[in-house]
Design a protein around this motif. Structure first.
Motif, mmCIF file in Angstrom:
data_model
loop_
_atom_site.group_PDB
_atom_site.id
_atom_site.type_symbol
_atom_site.label_atom_id
_atom_site.label_comp_id
_atom_site.label_asym_id
_atom_site.label_seq_id
_atom_site.Cartn_x
_atom_site.Cartn_y
_atom_site.Cartn_z
ATOM 1 N N THR A 35 -3.292 12.768 -27.337
ATOM 2 C CA THR A 35 -3.433 13.531 -26.104
ATOM 3 C C THR A 35 -2.343 14.585 -26.048
ATOM 4 O OG1 THR A 35 -2.078 11.954 -24.884
ATOM 5 C CG2 THR A 35 -4.459 11.604 -24.840
ATOM 6 N N GLY A 36 -2.614 15.650 -25.352
ATOM 7 C CA GLY A 36 -1.633 16.712 -25.200
ATOM 8 C C GLY A 36 -2.153 17.794 -24.288
ATOM 9 N N THR A 37 -1.249 18.387 -23.530
ATOM 10 C CA THR A 37 -1.653 19.421 -22.583
ATOM 11 C C THR A 37 -0.869 20.719 -22.756
ATOM 12 O OG1 THR A 37 -0.090 18.606 -20.928
ATOM 13 C CG2 THR A 37 -2.338 17.716 -20.848
ATOM 14 N N SER A 38 -0.066 20.801 -23.793
ATOM 15 C CA SER A 38 0.714 22.018 -24.011
ATOM 16 C C SER A 38 0.041 22.883 -25.062
ATOM 17 C CB SER A 38 2.130 21.657 -24.470
ATOM 18 O OG SER A 38 2.078 20.997 -25.712
ATOM 19 N N PHE A 39 0.446 24.151 -25.085
ATOM 20 C CA PHE A 39 0.071 24.994 -26.217
ATOM 21 C C PHE A 39 1.347 25.544 -26.820
ATOM 22 C CE2 PHE A 39 0.226 28.306 -22.971
ATOM 23 C CZ PHE A 39 0.678 29.436 -23.637
ATOM 24 N N ILE A 40 1.237 25.976 -28.071
ATOM 25 C CA ILE A 40 2.407 26.373 -28.847
ATOM 26 C C ILE A 40 2.177 27.767 -29.416
ATOM 27 C CG2 ILE A 40 3.769 25.850 -30.910
ATOM 28 C CD1 ILE A 40 3.018 22.857 -30.415
ATOM 29 N N LEU A 76 -6.197 23.815 -22.313
ATOM 30 C CA LEU A 76 -7.297 24.207 -21.428
ATOM 31 C C LEU A 76 -8.065 23.017 -20.865
ATOM 32 C CD1 LEU A 76 -8.615 27.321 -23.376
ATOM 33 C CD2 LEU A 76 -7.288 27.292 -21.243
ATOM 34 N N GLY A 77 -7.746 21.795 -21.305
ATOM 35 C CA GLY A 77 -8.340 20.634 -20.663
ATOM 36 C C GLY A 77 -9.035 19.621 -21.534
ATOM 37 N N VAL A 78 -9.233 19.891 -22.822
ATOM 38 C CA VAL A 78 -9.835 18.886 -23.701
ATOM 39 C C VAL A 78 -8.799 17.780 -23.880
ATOM 40 C CG1 VAL A 78 -10.730 18.424 -26.007
ATOM 41 C CG2 VAL A 78 -11.318 20.561 -24.848
ATOM 42 N N GLN A 79 -9.197 16.553 -23.579
ATOM 43 C CA GLN A 79 -8.229 15.455 -23.508
ATOM 44 C C GLN A 79 -7.512 15.171 -24.821
ATOM 45 O OE1 GLN A 79 -9.779 11.837 -21.848
ATOM 46 N NE2 GLN A 79 -7.801 10.863 -21.803
#
Length: 161
Positions: A35-40, A76-79
């Motif tokens: 899981t993750g909600t950040s972008f790099i 963007l929301g994909v778990q």
């Protein structure tokens, strides 16, 4: 780059919420399925994006470098992360947490609109490239099916009736 349409002042505001990190070659920045909600945003170095296959193998999808984004689908929301990302050489990145980004764009909605448009344009570019890659793979597979299944020079003799 997703920040191209932003002014230097707007870029500075976005950078203010990013966290700079350094990773050595071989380090897994993102693990497929996690899981993750950040972008790099990659600042320096090269990473390889990989898709897991059966039997512990993987398919190399693409190499990305400076100014490229990774992890944006999770942002963007994909778990779950859809691919793994491994540093090919030493990399320096700036990571953006979704919650911090949301707080920033609540105060500066124009920045959010421009940044999201940049991310969308990047995803559209990648989707278009994936379409081309898929067509190449289908064309290759169809060409393979046109080949004869047996070699006429080594034909098995027929039994007389």
């Amino acid at each position: 780059m997703f920040l191209n349409c932003l002014s230097p002042e707007e870029i500075a505001l976005i950078e203010s919420i990013g966290v700079v990190k350094k990773y050595p070659a071989g380090f897994h920045l993102i693990e497929e399925g996690a899981t993750g909600t950040s972008f790099i945003l990659i600042l320096t170095g090269i990473v390889e994006v990989r898709k897991g296959l059966r039997g512990g193998k993987y398919k190399r999808l693409v190499e990305l470098g400076a100014c490229d984004l990774i992890g944006e689908i999770g942002f963007l929301g994909v778990q779950n992360r859809t691919a793994s990302v491994v540093a090919i050489d030493d990399v320096e990145v700036m990571e953006f947490d979704r919650d911090a980004f949301t707080r920033l764009i609540e105060v500066h909605p124009t920045i959010g609109m421009k940044a999201y448009r940049g991310i969308a344009e990047e995803l559209a570019r990648r989707l278009s490239q994936n379409d081309e890659d898929l067509m190449d793979a289908i064309s290759w597979a169809l060409a393979q099916n046109k080949k004869p299944l047996s070699n006429p020079a080594i034909d098995v003799p027929r039994v007389p009736k």
